[in-house]
Design a protein around this motif. Structure first.
Motif, PDB file in Angstrom:
ATOM      1  N   GLN A  38       0.838  -1.206   0.000  1.00 26.72           N
ATOM      2  CA  GLN A  38       0.000   0.000   0.000  1.00 26.72           C
ATOM      3  C   GLN A  38       0.871   1.253   0.000  1.00 26.72           C
ATOM      4  N   GLN A  39       1.933   1.232   0.776  1.00 29.64           N
ATOM      5  CA  GLN A  39       2.841   2.380   0.816  1.00 29.64           C
ATOM      6  C   GLN A  39       3.494   2.611  -0.544  1.00 29.64           C
ATOM      7  N   ARG A  40       3.912   1.525  -1.211  1.00 27.31           N
ATOM      8  CA  ARG A  40       4.480   1.655  -2.561  1.00 27.31           C
ATOM      9  C   ARG A  40       3.438   2.202  -3.533  1.00 27.31           C
ATOM     10  N   PHE A  41       2.207   1.701  -3.426  1.00 32.90           N
ATOM     11  CA  PHE A  41       1.121   2.162  -4.291  1.00 32.90           C
ATOM     12  C   PHE A  41       0.854   3.649  -4.076  1.00 32.90           C
ATOM     13  N   LYS A  49       2.840   5.931  -2.862  1.00 28.02           N
ATOM     14  CA  LYS A  49       3.987   6.720  -3.332  1.00 28.02           C
ATOM     15  C   LYS A  49       3.946   6.854  -4.854  1.00 28.02           C
ATOM     16  N   ALA A  50       3.603   5.783  -5.545  1.00 30.48           N
ATOM     17  CA  ALA A  50       3.516   5.823  -7.007  1.00 30.48           C
ATOM     18  C   ALA A  50       2.403   6.760  -7.454  1.00 30.48           C
ATOM     19  N   VAL A  51       1.270   6.725  -6.780  1.00 26.73           N
ATOM     20  CA  VAL A  51       0.149   7.598  -7.129  1.00 26.73           C
ATOM     21  C   VAL A  51       0.525   9.060  -6.906  1.00 26.73           C
ATOM     22  N   GLU A  52       1.217   9.339  -5.808  1.00 26.17           N
ATOM     23  CA  GLU A  52       1.634  10.713  -5.503  1.00 26.17           C
ATOM     24  C   GLU A  52       2.606  11.257  -6.532  1.00 26.17           C
ATOM     25  N   SER A  53       3.377  10.381  -7.188  1.00 21.11           N
ATOM     26  CA  SER A  53       4.379  10.840  -8.150  1.00 21.11           C
ATOM     27  C   SER A  53       3.770  11.164  -9.518  1.00 21.11           C
ATOM     28  N   ILE A  54       2.520  10.776  -9.735  1.00 18.78           N
ATOM     29  CA  ILE A  54       1.859  11.066 -11.006  1.00 18.78           C
ATOM     30  C   ILE A  54       1.341  12.498 -10.968  1.00 18.78           C
ATOM     31  N   PRO A  55       1.750  13.328 -11.936  1.00 20.12           N
ATOM     32  CA  PRO A  55       1.266  14.714 -11.922  1.00 20.12           C
ATOM     33  C   PRO A  55      -0.251  14.760 -12.116  1.00 20.12           C
ATOM     34  N   GLN A  56      -0.904  15.535 -11.295  1.00 22.12           N
ATOM     35  CA  GLN A  56      -2.351  15.671 -11.377  1.00 22.12           C
ATOM     36  C   GLN A  56      -2.698  16.872 -12.244  1.00 22.12           C
ATOM     37  N   THR A  57      -3.649  16.696 -13.112  1.00 23.60           N
ATOM     38  CA  THR A  57      -4.106  17.769 -13.982  1.00 23.60           C
ATOM     39  C   THR A  57      -5.391  18.321 -13.403  1.00 23.60           C
ATOM     40  N   LYS A  58      -5.444  19.634 -13.288  1.00 26.25           N
ATOM     41  CA  LYS A  58      -6.659  20.245 -12.788  1.00 26.25           C
ATOM     42  C   LYS A  58      -7.660  20.286 -13.938  1.00 26.25           C
ATOM     43  N   LEU A  59      -8.748  19.546 -13.790  1.00 19.93           N
ATOM     44  CA  LEU A  59      -9.769  19.505 -14.814  1.00 19.93           C
ATOM     45  C   LEU A  59     -10.869  20.491 -14.480  1.00 19.93           C
ATOM     46  N   SER A  60     -11.422  21.082 -15.493  1.00 17.04           N
ATOM     47  CA  SER A  60     -12.499  22.028 -15.286  1.00 17.04           C
ATOM     48  C   SER A  60     -13.532  21.843 -16.380  1.00 17.04           C
ATOM     49  N   PHE A  61     -14.797  21.923 -16.000  1.00 22.77           N
ATOM     50  CA  PHE A  61     -15.880  21.849 -16.969  1.00 22.77           C
ATOM     51  C   PHE A  61     -16.395  23.245 -17.305  1.00 22.77           C
ATOM     52  N   ALA A  62     -15.721  24.261 -16.798  1.00 26.06           N
ATOM     53  CA  ALA A  62     -16.130  25.636 -17.059  1.00 26.06           C
ATOM     54  C   ALA A  62     -15.852  25.989 -18.514  1.00 26.06           C
ATOM     55  N   THR A  63     -16.721  26.798 -19.084  1.00 29.20           N
ATOM     56  CA  THR A  63     -16.505  27.293 -20.441  1.00 29.20           C
ATOM     57  C   THR A  63     -15.432  28.372 -20.373  1.00 29.20           C
ATOM     58  N   PRO A  64     -14.354  28.217 -21.138  1.00 32.29           N
ATOM     59  CA  PRO A  64     -13.302  29.232 -21.108  1.00 32.29           C
ATOM     60  C   PRO A  64     -13.844  30.594 -21.541  1.00 32.29           C
ATOM     61  N   LYS A  65     -13.293  31.661 -20.967  1.00 33.65           N
ATOM     62  CA  LYS A  65     -13.723  33.023 -21.285  1.00 33.65           C
ATOM     63  C   LYS A  65     -13.522  33.338 -22.763  1.00 33.65           C
ATOM     64  N   ASN A  66     -12.485  32.770 -23.371  1.00 34.74           N
ATOM     65  CA  ASN A  66     -12.192  33.046 -24.778  1.00 34.74           C
ATOM     66  C   ASN A  66     -12.752  31.985 -25.708  1.00 34.74           C
ATOM     67  N   ASP A  67     -13.826  31.320 -25.293  1.00 33.12           N
ATOM     68  CA  ASP A  67     -14.444  30.268 -26.094  1.00 33.12           C
ATOM     69  C   ASP A  67     -14.921  30.826 -27.435  1.00 33.12           C
ATOM     70  N   LYS A  68     -14.519  30.204 -28.537  1.00 32.66           N
ATOM     71  CA  LYS A  68     -14.816  30.710 -29.879  1.00 32.66           C
ATOM     72  C   LYS A  68     -16.072  30.078 -30.493  1.00 32.66           C
ATOM     73  N   ARG A  69     -16.734  29.189 -29.767  1.00 30.77           N
ATOM     74  CA  ARG A  69     -17.895  28.519 -30.353  1.00 30.77           C
ATOM     75  C   ARG A  69     -19.097  29.446 -30.498  1.00 30.77           C
ATOM     76  N   GLY A  70     -19.126  30.511 -29.709  1.00 25.91           N
ATOM     77  CA  GLY A  70     -20.191  31.493 -29.843  1.00 25.91           C
ATOM     78  C   GLY A  70     -21.513  31.086 -29.234  1.00 25.91           C
ATOM     79  N   ASP A  71     -21.568  29.980 -28.542  1.00 24.23           N
ATOM     80  CA  ASP A  71     -22.826  29.543 -27.936  1.00 24.23           C
ATOM     81  C   ASP A  71     -22.912  30.104 -26.525  1.00 24.23           C
ATOM     82  N   GLU A  72     -23.659  31.170 -26.375  1.00 26.91           N
ATOM     83  CA  GLU A  72     -23.760  31.820 -25.072  1.00 26.91           C
ATOM     84  C   GLU A  72     -24.649  31.044 -24.105  1.00 26.91           C
ATOM     85  N   ARG A  73     -25.286  29.976 -24.611  1.00 27.65           N
ATOM     86  CA  ARG A  73     -26.128  29.171 -23.724  1.00 27.65           C
ATOM     87  C   ARG A  73     -25.284  28.311 -22.793  1.00 27.65           C
ATOM     88  N   LEU A  74     -24.009  28.107 -23.134  1.00 31.07           N
ATOM     89  CA  LEU A  74     -23.141  27.319 -22.286  1.00 31.07           C
ATOM     90  C   LEU A  74     -22.770  28.141 -21.059  1.00 31.07           C
TER      91      LEU A  74
END
Length: 82
Positions: free
Chosen positions: A34-37, A39-64
């Protein structure tokens, strides 16, 4: 139906000590495995995921809209419109 072998480490197949199983009855690994597991998980870089519509979104759908925008616009139990 048997879906696994209770009391054996999923990584190394060794028996999990009974004291560990008494403390954590759902343990899948020996303490060292478990300790090895962890440690291995901690070494994997985590990506911050977001479901927010970016401010510079070019799709033009203001309903999002993000949840925060909807809560601000319509209110909820933790944020009320004034």
């Amino acid at each position: 139906m048997v879906y696994g072998i209770f009391g054996q480490c999923v990584d190394i197949g060794q028996d999990i000590p009974i004291d560990r199983l008494k403390a954590i009855h759902y343990a899948k690994r020996t303490l060292k495995a478990q300790q090895r597991f962890d440690k291995a998980v901690e070494s994997i870089p985590q990506t911050k995921l977001s479901f927010a519509t970016p401010k510079n979104d070019k799709r033009g759908d203001e309903r999002l809209q993000t949840v925060d925008e909807l809560q601000y616009e319509h209110g909820n139990s933790s944020h009320r419109n004034k």
